[in-house]
Write an enzyme that holds these catalytic residues in place. Structure first.
Site, mmCIF file in Angstrom:
data_model
loop_
_atom_site.group_PDB
_atom_site.id
_atom_site.type_symbol
_atom_site.label_atom_id
_atom_site.label_comp_id
_atom_site.label_asym_id
_atom_site.label_seq_id
_atom_site.Cartn_x
_atom_site.Cartn_y
_atom_site.Cartn_z
ATOM 1 N N THR A 81 67.615 90.666 41.454
ATOM 2 C CA THR A 81 68.505 90.573 40.096
ATOM 3 C C THR A 81 69.812 89.644 40.392
ATOM 4 O O THR A 81 70.025 89.292 41.320
ATOM 5 C CB THR A 81 68.670 91.952 39.845
ATOM 6 N N ASP A 82 70.385 89.468 39.134
ATOM 7 C CA ASP A 82 71.632 88.772 39.157
ATOM 8 C C ASP A 82 72.804 89.603 38.835
ATOM 9 O O ASP A 82 73.833 89.218 38.236
ATOM 10 C CB ASP A 82 71.467 87.793 37.818
ATOM 11 N N SER A 141 78.403 91.248 37.965
ATOM 12 C CA SER A 141 77.364 90.237 37.246
ATOM 13 C C SER A 141 77.717 89.083 37.989
ATOM 14 O O SER A 141 78.690 88.477 37.980
ATOM 15 C CB SER A 141 77.743 90.285 35.736
ATOM 16 N N ARG A 142 76.419 88.213 38.480
ATOM 17 C CA ARG A 142 76.732 87.088 39.274
ATOM 18 C C ARG A 142 76.450 86.048 38.320
ATOM 19 O O ARG A 142 76.893 84.950 38.562
ATOM 20 C CB ARG A 142 75.504 87.061 40.327
ATOM 21 N N VAL A 143 76.472 86.308 36.914
ATOM 22 C CA VAL A 143 76.562 85.245 35.976
ATOM 23 C C VAL A 143 78.163 85.186 35.401
ATOM 24 O O VAL A 143 78.628 84.256 35.286
ATOM 25 C CB VAL A 143 75.589 85.434 34.666
#
Length: 507
Positions: free
Chosen positions: A338-339, A364-366
């Site tokens: 997941t991101d 949250s990698r975004v």
């Protein structure tokens, strides 16, 4: 004198004359062994993976394991009347589900059969549950926000359309509630919500459905249920079927949010089926493809390019940990796919900090790329301030009186923690979140007691709608906050703070 031929006889004669005569082939096999929702079948050499198989008693299953001599078939119906030696027939079709607008507002099983007692669902299309994920060239950047209405998520761990964000935590820490609140927040948005319950108790599913019906826009939701009493085959196909239903809207330029509750139980079902079909066990007795089954599922979540219509599919998978062990096999697999992840902490939950999000382990990698600009500007250094507060709070537990500056940091951190508490089924509007962040960052809440801060948060939406309606409208319509709107918000919040305590007006 000719005798009149009866109508039924004439009809039968026409049917006989029109019947196609000649040899006909059919794929026919034989049940060799059966038990625990799985049958081993011989004689079906041309069967393909996930092909639907029909038993002579009318039951159905699908091919899950293809060995040279035996086919491992998983039942999707009750197998109480199937016995060794029964005939099995290949249908030539893979498992598919109905898709379309007719599913909206309905509760169905993974095959699209209604579970809500209403009429049968009439659809024009059926799509296979296994579909390829969009290629890289078909994807676009994840830049549009998903407003969950949950302040701690929207502020610190922004979710974007097309993102895959894992919700992970121990049993009964609010994972389903967090995901349900995110679905409720889409009641005024253009997103379709799909809730997939895998191996959940009926009471848990009932609570989630009641929350969506009472507080959300259920007419734009699809609820798929494969409960703990359902056949293992139904539980196994449920996540794939739910994503397929959501992809129908994504591929037509729409936006969809899928909640899968939860993948830990899905992995356990996959392990059960694998062991019964004699696949080689690996770590924790899971088969070697347990990573792949979830990777190929979650890769289907994406933001499509404008050439493909610009639709998006956002995934919120849920995983359960044991005693907070994030390094267990399934949680680590899902974290790597997941991101980002939202980690829920048991201690925070029992302390009354709900949602019980651990801001140190969550990520949250975004990130800020998907956050609304007005929210990002209002948040400022909130995450850094809160992280510093949590560290300082640990040290102050050893005793001693902190100095003035540290005391002010502790006071501000306690107010930040207070506004991050949020009641269940009460998502905030974007303008409410912006106002709360401005209030805490400006120091307006510092003179208030923690009880008064909670009252301030609860009364804020009503007061802003009355005293700063133009500013609220400007934020919701334009997503921007100019100086005039900011001044109106601060004036309205100053009046509310003054009513709740002898707070000095902030500038």
């Amino acid at each position: 004198m000719p005798v009149d031929t009866p109508d039924w006889l004439a009809s039968a004669q026409r049917a006989v004359r029109s019947a196609a005569l000649g040899p006909r082939s059919e794929h026919r096999g034989r049940v060799e062994e059966i038990g625990d929702g799985v049958a081993m079948i011989s004689g079906l050499r041309d069967v393909r993976l996930d092909e639907v198989l029909r038993f002579e008693g009318g039951q159905f299953g699908f091919a899950r394991v293809l060995d040279p001599d035996l086919i491992g078939c998983v039942f999707i119906d009750a197998a109480t009347k199937v016995e060794s030696g029964d005939a099995v027939f290949g249908t030539g079709e893979v498992v598919s589900v109905p898709v379309g607008d007719a599913l909206l507002g309905r509760i169905v099983d993974p095959l699209g059969r209604p579970l809500d007692g209403k009429a049968a669902i009439e659809v024009e299309e059926r799509w296979p549950i296994e579909r390829p994920a969009p290629s890289i060239i078909e994807r676009d950047l994840v830049t549009e926000p998903v407003q969950t209405g949950i302040l701690v998520m929207d502020t610190l761990f922004a979710l974007g359309r097309g993102q895959r964000e894992l919700i992970v935590g121990d049993h009964s820490t609010g994972k389903t509630t967090l995901a349900t609140d995110a679905m409720i927040a889409q009641r005024d948005s253009d997103m379709i919500c799909v809730y997939v319950a895998v191996g959940q108790k009926t009471s848990s599913v009932r609570r989630a459905v009641d929350a969506l019906q009472a507080h959300g826009n259920f007419a734009r939701c699809i609820v798929m249920v494969a409960g703990s009493a359902s056949a293992p085959g139904l539980q196994w196909i449920a996540p794939y079927a739910g994503v397929t239903m959501a992809e129908y809207f994504r591929d037509r330029g729409g936006h969809a949010l899928v909640v899968i509750d939860d993948l830990s139980k899905h992995a356990a079902t996959h392990r059960e089926i694998a062991l019964l079909t004699r696949q080689s066990p690996g770590r924790e007795a899971y088969p070697g493809d347990v990573f792949y089954i979830h990777a190929r599922l979650l890769e289907r979540a994406a933001k499509l390019s404008q050439e493909r219509g610009g639709g998006s599919l956002t995934a919120l998978p849920i995983a359960e940990t044991d005693a907070g062990n994030l390094s267990a096999y399934i949680p680590t697999n899902l974290i790597s796919i997941t991101d980002g992840q939202i980690v829920l902490d048991t201690d925070l939950f029992h302390q009354g900090q709900k949602p019980a999000v651990d801001v140190g382990l969550s990520v949250s990698r975004v990130g800020g790329k998907t956050q609304a600009p007005v929210l990002r500007e209002a948040a400022g250094t909130l995450r850094l301030d809160y992280a510093q507060f949590l560290e300082l709070e640990v040290f102050t537990r050893f005793g001693g009186m902190p100095e003035g500056r540290v005391r002010e940091q502790l006071k501000r951190g306690e107010r930040i923690r207070a506004i991050l508490r949020q009641p269940q089924n009460a998502p905030l509007r974007l303008a409410d979140e912006v106002a709360l962040l401005l209030a805490v960052q400006s120091g307006l809440l510092d003179p208030l007691s923690l009880d008064a801060v909670a009252a301030f948060r609860d009364k804020l939406p009503e007061n802003l709608d009355r005293d700063a309606a133009d500013a609220m409208r400007a934020i919701s319509e334009t997503g921007e906050l100019d100086q005039e709107a900011r001044a109106a918000l601060m004036a309205a919040m100053n009046r509310l703070a003054t009513q709740l305590g002898d707070a000095e007006p902030a500038t």
